[in-house]
Design an enzyme around this catalytic site. Structure first.
Site, PDB file in Angstrom:
ATOM      1  N   ARG A  48       0.856  -1.201   0.000  1.00 43.60           N
ATOM      2  CA  ARG A  48       0.000   0.000   0.000  1.00 43.60           C
ATOM      3  C   ARG A  48       0.887   1.245   0.000  1.00 43.60           C
ATOM      4  O   ARG A  48       0.591   2.249  -0.632  1.00 43.60           O
ATOM      5  CB  ARG A  48      -0.964   0.002   1.192  1.00 43.60           C
ATOM      6  CG  ARG A  48      -1.684   1.333   1.334  1.00 43.60           C
ATOM      7  CD  ARG A  48      -2.958   1.327   2.198  1.00 43.60           C
ATOM      8  NE  ARG A  48      -2.936   0.428   3.316  1.00 43.60           N
ATOM      9  CZ  ARG A  48      -2.272   0.654   4.465  1.00 43.60           C
ATOM     10  NH1 ARG A  48      -1.569   1.756   4.640  1.00 43.60           N
ATOM     11  NH2 ARG A  48      -2.306  -0.245   5.425  1.00 43.60           N
ATOM     12  N   TYR A 100     -16.355  17.246 -15.373  1.00 46.95           N
ATOM     13  CA  TYR A 100     -16.846  15.864 -15.384  1.00 46.95           C
ATOM     14  C   TYR A 100     -17.926  15.685 -14.291  1.00 46.95           C
ATOM     15  O   TYR A 100     -17.730  16.126 -13.148  1.00 46.95           O
ATOM     16  CB  TYR A 100     -15.670  14.908 -15.164  1.00 46.95           C
ATOM     17  CG  TYR A 100     -16.117  13.482 -14.947  1.00 46.95           C
ATOM     18  CD1 TYR A 100     -16.933  12.848 -15.877  1.00 46.95           C
ATOM     19  CD2 TYR A 100     -15.756  12.778 -13.811  1.00 46.95           C
ATOM     20  CE1 TYR A 100     -17.378  11.552 -15.683  1.00 46.95           C
ATOM     21  CE2 TYR A 100     -16.185  11.468 -13.607  1.00 46.95           C
ATOM     22  CZ  TYR A 100     -17.005  10.865 -14.545  1.00 46.95           C
ATOM     23  OH  TYR A 100     -17.446   9.589 -14.339  1.00 46.95           O
ATOM     24  N   ASP A 172      -7.159  19.456 -13.745  1.00 42.88           N
ATOM     25  CA  ASP A 172      -7.482  18.139 -14.289  1.00 42.88           C
ATOM     26  C   ASP A 172      -7.061  18.167 -15.764  1.00 42.88           C
ATOM     27  O   ASP A 172      -7.701  18.818 -16.592  1.00 42.88           O
ATOM     28  CB  ASP A 172      -8.995  17.878 -14.133  1.00 42.88           C
ATOM     29  CG  ASP A 172      -9.407  16.493 -14.614  1.00 42.88           C
ATOM     30  OD1 ASP A 172      -8.688  15.920 -15.468  1.00 42.88           O
ATOM     31  OD2 ASP A 172     -10.453  15.999 -14.158  1.00 42.88           O
ATOM     32  N   LYS A 197      -8.064   7.198 -19.220  1.00 47.71           N
ATOM     33  CA  LYS A 197      -8.308   7.748 -20.543  1.00 47.71           C
ATOM     34  C   LYS A 197      -7.035   7.657 -21.394  1.00 47.71           C
ATOM     35  O   LYS A 197      -6.542   6.581 -21.635  1.00 47.71           O
ATOM     36  CB  LYS A 197      -8.842   9.168 -20.394  1.00 47.71           C
ATOM     37  CG  LYS A 197      -9.982   9.284 -19.370  1.00 47.71           C
ATOM     38  CD  LYS A 197     -11.158   8.443 -19.787  1.00 47.71           C
ATOM     39  CE  LYS A 197     -12.378   8.454 -18.912  1.00 47.71           C
ATOM     40  NZ  LYS A 197     -12.311   8.373 -17.497  1.00 47.71           N
TER      41      LYS A 197
HETATM   42  O1  P1T Z   1     -13.270   7.449 -14.195  1.00 48.19           O
HETATM   43  P1  P1T Z   1     -12.108   7.835 -13.332  1.00 48.19           P
HETATM   44  O2  P1T Z   1     -10.815   7.249 -13.743  1.00 48.19           O
HETATM   45  O3  P1T Z   1     -12.399   7.681 -11.866  1.00 48.19           O
HETATM   46  O4  P1T Z   1     -11.885   9.425 -13.592  1.00 48.19           O
HETATM   47  C1  P1T Z   1     -12.848  10.403 -13.328  1.00 48.19           C
HETATM   48  C2  P1T Z   1     -12.688  11.566 -14.277  1.00 48.19           C
HETATM   49  C3  P1T Z   1     -12.026  12.703 -13.850  1.00 48.19           C
HETATM   50  N1  P1T Z   1     -11.819  13.760 -14.667  1.00 48.19           N
HETATM   51  C4  P1T Z   1     -12.253  13.758 -15.941  1.00 48.19           C
HETATM   52  C5  P1T Z   1     -12.016  14.944 -16.815  1.00 48.19           C
HETATM   53  C6  P1T Z   1     -12.926  12.629 -16.436  1.00 48.19           C
HETATM   54  O5  P1T Z   1     -13.331  12.647 -17.713  1.00 48.19           O
HETATM   55  C7  P1T Z   1     -13.161  11.514 -15.592  1.00 48.19           C
HETATM   56  C8  P1T Z   1     -13.912  10.314 -16.061  1.00 48.19           C
HETATM   57  N2  P1T Z   1     -14.727  10.557 -17.184  1.00 48.19           N
HETATM   58  C9  P1T Z   1     -15.531   9.656 -17.795  1.00 48.19           C
HETATM   59  C10 P1T Z   1     -15.706   8.403 -17.377  1.00 48.19           C
HETATM   60  C11 P1T Z   1     -16.251  10.164 -18.992  1.00 48.19           C
HETATM   61  O6  P1T Z   1     -16.773   9.368 -19.800  1.00 48.19           O
HETATM   62  O7  P1T Z   1     -16.297  11.395 -19.155  1.00 48.19           O
END
Ligand code: P1T
Length: 383
Positions: A48, A100, A172, A197
């Site tokens: 961890r 988001y 972000d 992504k």
């Molecule tokens: O899904 P995750 O890895 O927990 O990330 C969240 C997140 C944070 N910031 C941005 C700009 C994001 O696009 C996302 C996740 N977005 C999607 C799942 C989507 O389809 O827009």
């Protein structure tokens, strides 16, 4: 040695394995590490806290963003969660108002309960920040380009105002990736990614990260990462490292394909608005041009008819663009923010900023452009 981006993507943070010379960092699938005597060990005690596969990835991410310290988490949301937990009850956060849906949700439904206040502001005009900052503001949350409307926020201008007020700035950087934009170079204190992504890039890993330059802030975050424990496993870290090795190649193609798709949509008779920061008539195109080296493969568009059924027809009719949540993988995806990724934002608020019923978001992949354009053309032709 100062390396250029593509060289860093392949080499930074990653050394041949010291025991075997393996060029790929092995998947250290272990929870614990044997100590010679209590407290006498090789730098690893418990996974961890530290894991060699994760350490290599964290080093790679720090180098790509021109930071010093990288921290990985089991999702993008876990990275955001860990960062906000550094704040105290009573603290305030100024956030962009297009972001988001999951980020909006964790701010409103999780952290407001613990006494942290979030003020959602249109930061496409940076002067709006002045009225939003109070002496309780501790963090400014910037997403740029924003999800899903591809708004652009001037990171340098936000950071200058934040410095004067003694407030941290987090960006972000999920949509741009460090290939197109490095917020730490523009004065931001923290970069966050949904690595799910573009960074991982193959739609097979859920992961997040934070990257910083400041040692004290890094220590606070490492303590929080270890205390809260939302760390990714070593197999996922290996896949992320592998994905990053082609980040520059993929992003270049995402950008080229993105531009062609955006230009195709812009003149299509059924299409109303196209949100893509590469257009000279985009509200903050000049800011985008100054802080990004390219405009990427994400975009959104609306239909002239204004009818929800038409948006659904387009989403159902494409053969290559798959209708799915997420973005940034090699394959092209389409989505309907109002009912999918941004459903957790109240309808009035959504529509006020432009997330209407016909808004369709595209993540343009790295397939052959002729096929992508033909696919969209035939789906729009059904209207
Ligand atoms: O899904 P995750 O890895 O927990 O990330 C969240 C997140 C944070 N910031 C941005 C700009 C994001 O696009 C996302 C996740 N977005 C999607 C799942 C989507 O389809 O827009």
């Amino acid at each position: 040695m100062a390396m250029k981006f593509g060289t860093k993507a392949i080499h930074a943070g990653v050394e041949p394995d010291p025991t075997t010379g393996a060029i790929m960092t092995p998947i250290y699938q272990t929870t614990t590490y044997v100590q010679d005597r209590p407290g006498v060990h090789k730098g690893y005690e418990y996974s961890r806290t530290h894991n060699p596969t994760r350490d290599a990835l964290q080093g790679s991410l720090a180098a790509l963003e021109n930071g010093k310290y990288g921290l990985c988490f089991s999702s993008g949301m876990a990275a955001i969660d860990t960062l906000i937990k550094v704040l105290q009850p009573g603290d305030e956060v100024v956030s962009v108002n297009d972001l988001y849906g999951g980020t909006y949700r964790i701010f409103k439904t999780v952290f407001e309960k613990y006494g942290i206040k979030f003020n959602f502001v249109d930061l496409t005009d940076v002067s709006n920040l002045d009225a939003a900052l109070t002496e309780k503001t501790k963090l400014i949350w910037v997403e740029t380009p924003t999800n899903p409307l591809l708004q652009i926020i001037d990171i340098k201008a936000v950071a200058e105002r934040a410095k004067k007020a003694g407030v941290l700035v987090a960006v972000d950087n999920t949509f741009a990736t460090p290939y197109f934009q490095t917020p730490l170079d523009l004065g931001a204190d923290i970069v966050m990614h949904s690595m799910t992504k573009y960074l991982c890039g193959h739609s097979d890993v859920v992961m997040g990260c934070l990257i910083v330059k400041d040692e004290k802030l890094a220590e606070t975050l490492y303590t929080m990462q270890n205390s809260c424990g939302a760390v990714p496993g070593p197999q996922d870290c290996f896949l992320a490292l592998r994905g990053i090795k082609t980040l520059h190649l993929r992003m270049q193609r995402h950008g080229e394909n993105g531009e062609q798709v955006a230009r195709f949509l812009k003149v299509h008779p059924r299409v109303d608005k196209v949100y893509w920061p590469g257009f000279t008539d985009h509200k903050n195109h000049r800011v985008a041009e100054s802080q990004m080296t390219g405009f990427g493969g994400m975009m959104s568009f609306t239909l002239k008819s204004g009818k929800l059924e038409d948006a659904i027809t387009v989403l159902e009719s494409t053969k290559i663009f798959a209708c799915a949540e997420s973005l940034g993988g090699v394959e092209s995806l389409s989505g309907h923010p109002a009912t999918m990724t941004h459903a957790s934002i109240p309808k009035e608020q959504r529509e006020e900023i432009g997330i209407t019923d016909t808004l369709i978001r595209l993540s343009v992949g790295v397939e052959d452009i002729e096929d992508l354009v033909a696919d969209l053309g035939s789906a729009l032709g059904r209207l």
